[in-house]
Design a protein around this motif. Structure first.
Motif, PDB file in Angstrom:
ATOM      1  N   PHE A 110     -21.667 -35.418 -49.656  1.00 13.81           N
ATOM      2  CA  PHE A 110     -22.031 -34.413 -50.640  1.00 13.81           C
ATOM      3  C   PHE A 110     -21.402 -33.073 -50.274  1.00 13.81           C
ATOM      4  O   PHE A 110     -20.825 -32.920 -49.196  1.00 13.81           O
ATOM      5  CB  PHE A 110     -23.557 -34.310 -50.750  1.00 13.81           C
ATOM      6  N   LEU A 111     -21.540 -32.116 -51.187  1.00 12.53           N
ATOM      7  CA  LEU A 111     -20.916 -30.806 -51.004  1.00 12.53           C
ATOM      8  C   LEU A 111     -21.750 -29.872 -50.134  1.00 12.53           C
ATOM      9  O   LEU A 111     -21.211 -29.119 -49.338  1.00 12.53           O
ATOM     10  CB  LEU A 111     -20.669 -30.145 -52.364  1.00 12.53           C
ATOM     11  N   HIS A 112     -23.074 -29.880 -50.306  1.00 14.91           N
ATOM     12  CA  HIS A 112     -23.926 -28.980 -49.523  1.00 14.91           C
ATOM     13  C   HIS A 112     -25.293 -29.635 -49.296  1.00 14.91           C
ATOM     14  O   HIS A 112     -25.673 -30.588 -49.973  1.00 14.91           O
ATOM     15  CB  HIS A 112     -24.072 -27.610 -50.195  1.00 14.91           C
ATOM     16  N   GLU A 113     -26.031 -29.097 -48.333  1.00 12.17           N
ATOM     17  CA  GLU A 113     -27.297 -29.674 -47.906  1.00 12.17           C
ATOM     18  C   GLU A 113     -28.308 -29.792 -49.035  1.00 12.17           C
ATOM     19  O   GLU A 113     -29.119 -30.705 -49.068  1.00 12.17           O
ATOM     20  CB  GLU A 113     -27.914 -28.838 -46.767  1.00 12.17           C
ATOM     21  N   GLY A 114     -28.268 -28.867 -49.973  1.00 10.50           N
ATOM     22  CA  GLY A 114     -29.208 -28.891 -51.087  1.00 10.50           C
ATOM     23  C   GLY A 114     -29.108 -30.173 -51.906  1.00 10.50           C
ATOM     24  O   GLY A 114     -30.107 -30.640 -52.458  1.00 10.50           O
ATOM     25  N   GLU A 115     -27.906 -30.745 -51.965  1.00 15.06           N
ATOM     26  CA  GLU A 115     -27.746 -31.997 -52.710  1.00 15.06           C
ATOM     27  C   GLU A 115     -28.509 -33.137 -52.034  1.00 15.06           C
ATOM     28  O   GLU A 115     -29.081 -33.992 -52.710  1.00 15.06           O
ATOM     29  CB  GLU A 115     -26.266 -32.364 -52.834  1.00 15.06           C
ATOM     30  N   LEU A 116     -28.505 -33.153 -50.716  1.00 13.64           N
ATOM     31  CA  LEU A 116     -29.247 -34.193 -49.991  1.00 13.64           C
ATOM     32  C   LEU A 116     -30.749 -34.037 -50.242  1.00 13.64           C
ATOM     33  O   LEU A 116     -31.443 -35.017 -50.528  1.00 13.64           O
ATOM     34  CB  LEU A 116     -28.946 -34.136 -48.497  1.00 13.64           C
ATOM     35  N   LEU A 117     -31.239 -32.818 -50.137  1.00 16.76           N
ATOM     36  CA  LEU A 117     -32.670 -32.580 -50.373  1.00 16.76           C
ATOM     37  C   LEU A 117     -33.060 -32.948 -51.799  1.00 16.76           C
ATOM     38  O   LEU A 117     -34.110 -33.557 -52.022  1.00 16.76           O
ATOM     39  CB  LEU A 117     -33.014 -31.116 -50.073  1.00 16.76           C
ATOM     40  N   ALA A 118     -32.210 -32.605 -52.764  1.00 22.38           N
ATOM     41  CA  ALA A 118     -32.496 -32.940 -54.162  1.00 22.38           C
ATOM     42  C   ALA A 118     -32.480 -34.454 -54.365  1.00 22.38           C
ATOM     43  O   ALA A 118     -33.313 -34.997 -55.099  1.00 22.38           O
ATOM     44  CB  ALA A 118     -31.482 -32.257 -55.077  1.00 22.38           C
ATOM     45  N   LEU A 119     -31.546 -35.149 -53.720  1.00 27.22           N
ATOM     46  CA  LEU A 119     -31.477 -36.610 -53.819  1.00 27.22           C
ATOM     47  C   LEU A 119     -32.772 -37.241 -53.308  1.00 27.22           C
ATOM     48  O   LEU A 119     -33.376 -38.087 -53.972  1.00 27.22           O
ATOM     49  CB  LEU A 119     -30.281 -37.140 -53.025  1.00 27.22           C
ATOM     50  N   ILE A 120     -33.222 -36.799 -52.148  1.00 25.56           N
ATOM     51  CA  ILE A 120     -34.453 -37.357 -51.568  1.00 25.56           C
ATOM     52  C   ILE A 120     -35.652 -37.034 -52.463  1.00 25.56           C
ATOM     53  O   ILE A 120     -36.505 -37.890 -52.708  1.00 25.56           O
ATOM     54  CB  ILE A 120     -34.645 -36.865 -50.115  1.00 25.56           C
ATOM     55  N   ASP A 121     -35.721 -35.814 -52.988  1.00 27.79           N
ATOM     56  CA  ASP A 121     -36.811 -35.459 -53.913  1.00 27.79           C
ATOM     57  C   ASP A 121     -36.774 -36.325 -55.164  1.00 27.79           C
ATOM     58  O   ASP A 121     -37.813 -36.791 -55.634  1.00 27.79           O
ATOM     59  CB  ASP A 121     -36.738 -33.983 -54.310  1.00 27.79           C
ATOM     60  N   ASP A 122     -35.573 -36.531 -55.722  1.00 31.30           N
ATOM     61  CA  ASP A 122     -35.448 -37.375 -56.911  1.00 31.30           C
ATOM     62  C   ASP A 122     -35.937 -38.790 -56.630  1.00 31.30           C
ATOM     63  O   ASP A 122     -36.633 -39.393 -57.454  1.00 31.30           O
ATOM     64  CB  ASP A 122     -34.000 -37.416 -57.404  1.00 31.30           C
ATOM     65  N   ILE A 123     -35.551 -39.322 -55.482  1.00 31.06           N
ATOM     66  CA  ILE A 123     -35.998 -40.675 -55.120  1.00 31.06           C
ATOM     67  C   ILE A 123     -37.519 -40.704 -55.032  1.00 31.06           C
ATOM     68  O   ILE A 123     -38.179 -41.555 -55.626  1.00 31.06           O
ATOM     69  CB  ILE A 123     -35.346 -41.151 -53.805  1.00 31.06           C
ATOM     70  N   ARG A 124     -38.089 -39.753 -54.307  1.00 33.80           N
ATOM     71  CA  ARG A 124     -39.550 -39.703 -54.141  1.00 33.80           C
ATOM     72  C   ARG A 124     -40.280 -39.628 -55.473  1.00 33.80           C
ATOM     73  O   ARG A 124     -41.328 -40.232 -55.656  1.00 33.80           O
ATOM     74  CB  ARG A 124     -39.945 -38.494 -53.297  1.00 33.80           C
ATOM     75  N   ASN A 125     -39.735 -38.845 -56.395  1.00 35.30           N
ATOM     76  CA  ASN A 125     -40.415 -38.611 -57.673  1.00 35.30           C
ATOM     77  C   ASN A 125     -40.146 -39.680 -58.716  1.00 35.30           C
ATOM     78  O   ASN A 125     -40.793 -39.682 -59.758  1.00 35.30           O
ATOM     79  CB  ASN A 125     -40.022 -37.239 -58.224  1.00 35.30           C
ATOM     80  N   SER A 126     -39.207 -40.597 -58.447  1.00 37.61           N
ATOM     81  CA  SER A 126     -38.792 -41.539 -59.481  1.00 37.61           C
ATOM     82  C   SER A 126     -39.143 -42.995 -59.201  1.00 37.61           C
ATOM     83  O   SER A 126     -39.077 -43.806 -60.115  1.00 37.61           O
ATOM     84  CB  SER A 126     -37.272 -41.447 -59.672  1.00 37.61           C
ATOM     85  N   VAL A 127     -39.459 -43.341 -57.979  1.00 39.57           N
ATOM     86  CA  VAL A 127     -39.674 -44.760 -57.665  1.00 39.57           C
ATOM     87  C   VAL A 127     -41.145 -45.083 -57.504  1.00 39.57           C
ATOM     88  O   VAL A 127     -41.973 -44.204 -57.281  1.00 39.57           O
ATOM     89  CB  VAL A 127     -38.904 -45.182 -56.384  1.00 39.57           C
ATOM     90  N   ARG A 128     -41.437 -46.364 -57.612  1.00 39.81           N
ATOM     91  CA  ARG A 128     -42.801 -46.852 -57.489  1.00 39.81           C
ATOM     92  C   ARG A 128     -43.021 -47.305 -56.049  1.00 39.81           C
ATOM     93  O   ARG A 128     -43.179 -48.483 -55.760  1.00 39.81           O
ATOM     94  CB  ARG A 128     -43.012 -47.969 -58.489  1.00 39.81           C
ATOM     95  N   ALA A 129     -43.006 -46.336 -55.155  1.00 41.63           N
ATOM     96  CA  ALA A 129     -43.268 -46.536 -53.730  1.00 41.63           C
ATOM     97  C   ALA A 129     -43.495 -45.147 -53.136  1.00 41.63           C
ATOM     98  O   ALA A 129     -43.097 -44.142 -53.725  1.00 41.63           O
ATOM     99  CB  ALA A 129     -42.081 -47.212 -53.037  1.00 41.63           C
ATOM    100  N   MET A 130     -44.127 -45.121 -51.973  1.00 41.35           N
ATOM    101  CA  MET A 130     -44.250 -43.857 -51.262  1.00 41.35           C
ATOM    102  C   MET A 130     -43.072 -43.796 -50.295  1.00 41.35           C
ATOM    103  O   MET A 130     -42.830 -44.751 -49.550  1.00 41.35           O
ATOM    104  CB  MET A 130     -45.567 -43.786 -50.493  1.00 41.35           C
ATOM    105  N   ILE A 131     -42.338 -42.708 -50.323  1.00 38.48           N
ATOM    106  CA  ILE A 131     -41.141 -42.572 -49.510  1.00 38.48           C
ATOM    107  C   ILE A 131     -41.439 -41.666 -48.331  1.00 38.48           C
ATOM    108  O   ILE A 131     -41.935 -40.546 -48.499  1.00 38.48           O
ATOM    109  CB  ILE A 131     -39.965 -41.982 -50.329  1.00 38.48           C
ATOM    110  N   GLN A 132     -41.120 -42.167 -47.130  1.00 40.71           N
ATOM    111  CA  GLN A 132     -41.249 -41.350 -45.930  1.00 40.71           C
ATOM    112  C   GLN A 132     -39.879 -41.268 -45.270  1.00 40.71           C
ATOM    113  O   GLN A 132     -39.267 -42.298 -44.965  1.00 40.71           O
ATOM    114  CB  GLN A 132     -42.265 -41.948 -44.959  1.00 40.71           C
TER     115      GLN A 132
END
Length: 169
Positions: A110-132
């Motif tokens: 990715f281009l910058h760290e914010g993209e990684l954080l946004a990716l992880i947030d998107d995963i957490r908010n979109s899937v039917r599982a608890m992400i750790q």
């Protein structure tokens, strides 16, 4: 006769106090059960209870990758297993359920760290599982490595736990 009356009054008072104490305990238990039912319903609505939804997970990750225009995103899931003590100190048993985990190893550029954080947030908010998030190692591409076909100068290798509850049979 007066002593017998006083004794009966003391016994009635003790019985009344005992009944009040039992009633208070019953009310506390009722409130606790309501709270547990509410939490259970919330977990069920989020899809955390039941079989893993791996196909949905894969489709969700593909949608997030396309929407975020992530340069490279590779991942693999390990087989589902009971959660270990490092994730949940009490172990995998939770009432009539087993707490299960599927570990995902992910490599992303990715281009910058914010993209990684946004990716992880998107995963957490979109899937039917608890992400750790278990671990994440970030690296910057060496200066002058000059691969012009790769516009993403950062890469990360992360480990995520996808946690679900499986009914015990």
């Amino acid at each position: 006769l007066q002593k017998a009356g006083e004794k009966a009054a003391r016994e009635a008072s003790a019985a009344r106090n005992d009944i009040r104490a039992r009633l208070a305990r019953a009310r506390d238990e009722q409130a606790e059960l309501r709270d547990k039912i509410t939490r259970f319903q919330a977990l069920k609505e989020r899809g955390l209870i039941g079989p893993e939804q791996r196909l949905d997970w894969v489709e969700t990750i593909a949608r997030i990758k396309a929407a975020r225009r992530i340069f490279r995103l590779d991942y693999d899931f390990a087989p589902q297993r009971p959660v270990d003590a490092s994730v949940l100190p009490g172990g995998p048993a939770a009432g009539g359920f087993d707490v299960m985990s599927s570990q995902m190893r992910m490599q992303v550029q990715f281009l910058h760290e914010g993209e990684l954080l946004a990716l992880i947030d998107d995963i957490r908010n979109s899937v039917r599982a608890m992400i750790q998030l278990r671990s994440c190692n970030l690296e910057r591409a060496p200066a002058g490595a000059g691969d012009r076909s790769n516009p993403a100068p950062l890469k990360a290798e992360c480990t995520l736990e996808w946690i679900t509850l499986k009914e015990r049979k």
